[in-house]
Write an enzyme that holds these catalytic residues in place. Structure first.
Site, PDB file in Angstrom:
ATOM      1  N   ASN A 112       0.856  -1.188   0.000  1.00  0.00           N
ATOM      2  CA  ASN A 112       0.000   0.000   0.000  1.00  0.00           C
ATOM      3  C   ASN A 112       0.891   1.236   0.000  1.00  0.00           C
ATOM      4  O   ASN A 112       1.892   1.286   0.723  1.00  0.00           O
ATOM      5  CB  ASN A 112      -0.908   0.004   1.233  1.00  0.00           C
ATOM      6  CG  ASN A 112      -1.950  -1.092   1.176  1.00  0.00           C
ATOM      7  OD1 ASN A 112      -2.463  -1.414   0.112  1.00  0.00           O
ATOM      8  ND2 ASN A 112      -2.249  -1.674   2.325  1.00  0.00           N
ATOM      9  N   HIS A 140       6.476  -1.147   3.603  1.00  0.00           N
ATOM     10  CA  HIS A 140       6.240  -2.522   4.061  1.00  0.00           C
ATOM     11  C   HIS A 140       5.524  -3.317   2.998  1.00  0.00           C
ATOM     12  O   HIS A 140       4.657  -2.806   2.304  1.00  0.00           O
ATOM     13  CB  HIS A 140       5.443  -2.558   5.373  1.00  0.00           C
ATOM     14  CG  HIS A 140       4.212  -1.716   5.375  1.00  0.00           C
ATOM     15  ND1 HIS A 140       4.251  -0.349   5.545  1.00  0.00           N
ATOM     16  CD2 HIS A 140       2.912  -2.038   5.218  1.00  0.00           C
ATOM     17  CE1 HIS A 140       3.025   0.133   5.507  1.00  0.00           C
ATOM     18  NE2 HIS A 140       2.180  -0.858   5.294  1.00  0.00           N
ATOM     19  N   MET A 141       5.880  -4.574   2.908  1.00  0.00           N
ATOM     20  CA  MET A 141       5.197  -5.513   2.025  1.00  0.00           C
ATOM     21  C   MET A 141       4.361  -6.458   2.866  1.00  0.00           C
ATOM     22  O   MET A 141       4.872  -7.087   3.795  1.00  0.00           O
ATOM     23  CB  MET A 141       6.210  -6.331   1.213  1.00  0.00           C
ATOM     24  CG  MET A 141       5.538  -7.175   0.153  1.00  0.00           C
ATOM     25  SD  MET A 141       6.744  -8.105  -0.805  1.00  0.00           S
ATOM     26  CE  MET A 141       6.976  -9.437   0.313  1.00  0.00           C
TER      27      MET A 141
HETATM   28  P1  DGP Z   1      -0.839  -0.291   5.687  1.00  0.00           P
HETATM   29  O1  DGP Z   1      -2.305   0.002   5.742  1.00  0.00           O
HETATM   30  O2  DGP Z   1      -0.442  -0.929   4.382  1.00  0.00           O
HETATM   31  O3  DGP Z   1       0.008   0.898   6.071  1.00  0.00           O
HETATM   32  O4  DGP Z   1      -0.609  -1.433   6.760  1.00  0.00           O
HETATM   33  C1  DGP Z   1      -0.125  -1.222   8.048  1.00  0.00           C
HETATM   34  C2  DGP Z   1      -0.257  -2.525   8.783  1.00  0.00           C
HETATM   35  O5  DGP Z   1       0.503  -2.438   9.948  1.00  0.00           O
HETATM   36  C3  DGP Z   1      -1.690  -2.868   9.214  1.00  0.00           C
HETATM   37  O6  DGP Z   1      -2.076  -4.096   8.585  1.00  0.00           O
HETATM   38  C4  DGP Z   1      -1.616  -3.035  10.722  1.00  0.00           C
HETATM   39  C5  DGP Z   1      -0.136  -3.160  10.985  1.00  0.00           C
HETATM   40  N1  DGP Z   1       0.324  -2.557  12.229  1.00  0.00           N
HETATM   41  C6  DGP Z   1       0.089  -1.293  12.654  1.00  0.00           C
HETATM   42  N2  DGP Z   1       0.684  -1.089  13.841  1.00  0.00           N
HETATM   43  C7  DGP Z   1       1.342  -2.238  14.151  1.00  0.00           C
HETATM   44  C8  DGP Z   1       2.156  -2.642  15.251  1.00  0.00           C
HETATM   45  O7  DGP Z   1       2.419  -1.896  16.189  1.00  0.00           O
HETATM   46  N3  DGP Z   1       2.632  -3.917  15.212  1.00  0.00           N
HETATM   47  C9  DGP Z   1       2.365  -4.769  14.182  1.00  0.00           C
HETATM   48  N4  DGP Z   1       2.877  -5.995  14.256  1.00  0.00           N
HETATM   49  N5  DGP Z   1       1.605  -4.430  13.139  1.00  0.00           N
HETATM   50  C10 DGP Z   1       1.109  -3.178  13.120  1.00  0.00           C
END
Ligand code: DGP
Length: 120
Positions: free
Chosen positions: A91, A104-105
């Site tokens: 995204n 991130h992927m």
């Molecule tokens: P995006 O919408 O592509 O920016 O995805 C961000 C993703 O990151 C979403 O699926 C939830 C995940 N995420 C957000 N905060 C954290 C966190 O603190 N730890 C982890 N493991 N994932 C997180």
């Protein structure tokens, strides 16, 4: 847009916020998404400070790019996803629905996934 050193994935890389690590090497960290959208939902992030895939494509060295995608191969193999397949998503920005401004992927799998775009 400049890189925000206080974004949540920068904090994860610094060890300020815990994560469930799947894989780590000099180039990437891979960990389970906190809010999984499939039985397997792993995020792969470069260790360098890149806002999104466009920024990474523009500024990362060939070594960083090779390191990132070599790690992806290892990760999907270790997750056992090669035989039945998986989906990857980067995204990007507002229209892409990116929430965290560190590239991130998403790797999603473990079941047959639905339509590529949920609302279409
Ligand atoms: P995006 O919408 O592509 O920016 O995805 C961000 C993703 O990151 C979403 O699926 C939830 C995940 N995420 C957000 N905060 C954290 C966190 O603190 N730890 C982890 N493991 N994932 C997180």
């Amino acid at each position: 847009m400049g890189y925000d050193n206080d974004n949540i994935f920068a904090k994860i890389l610094r060890g300020d916020i815990p994560n469930k690590t799947v894989y780590e090497d000099d180039f990437v960290l891979a960990f389970h998404d906190v809010s999984p959208q499939a039985p397997v939902h792993v995020l792969v992030i470069p260790k360098g400070a890149y806002v999104d895939i466009a920024d990474f494509s523009a500024r990362a060295s060939h070594t960083e790019k090779a390191g990132f995608f070599s790690a992806v191969n290892t990760i999907v193999s270790e997750l056992g996803l090669n035989e039945q397949g998986f989906r990857t998503i980067f995204n990007t920005g507002d229209h892409g629905g990116q929430e965290v401004p560190h590239m991130h992927m998403h790797i999603l799998g473990g079941e047959k996934l639905g339509a590529m775009l949920g609302h279409k």
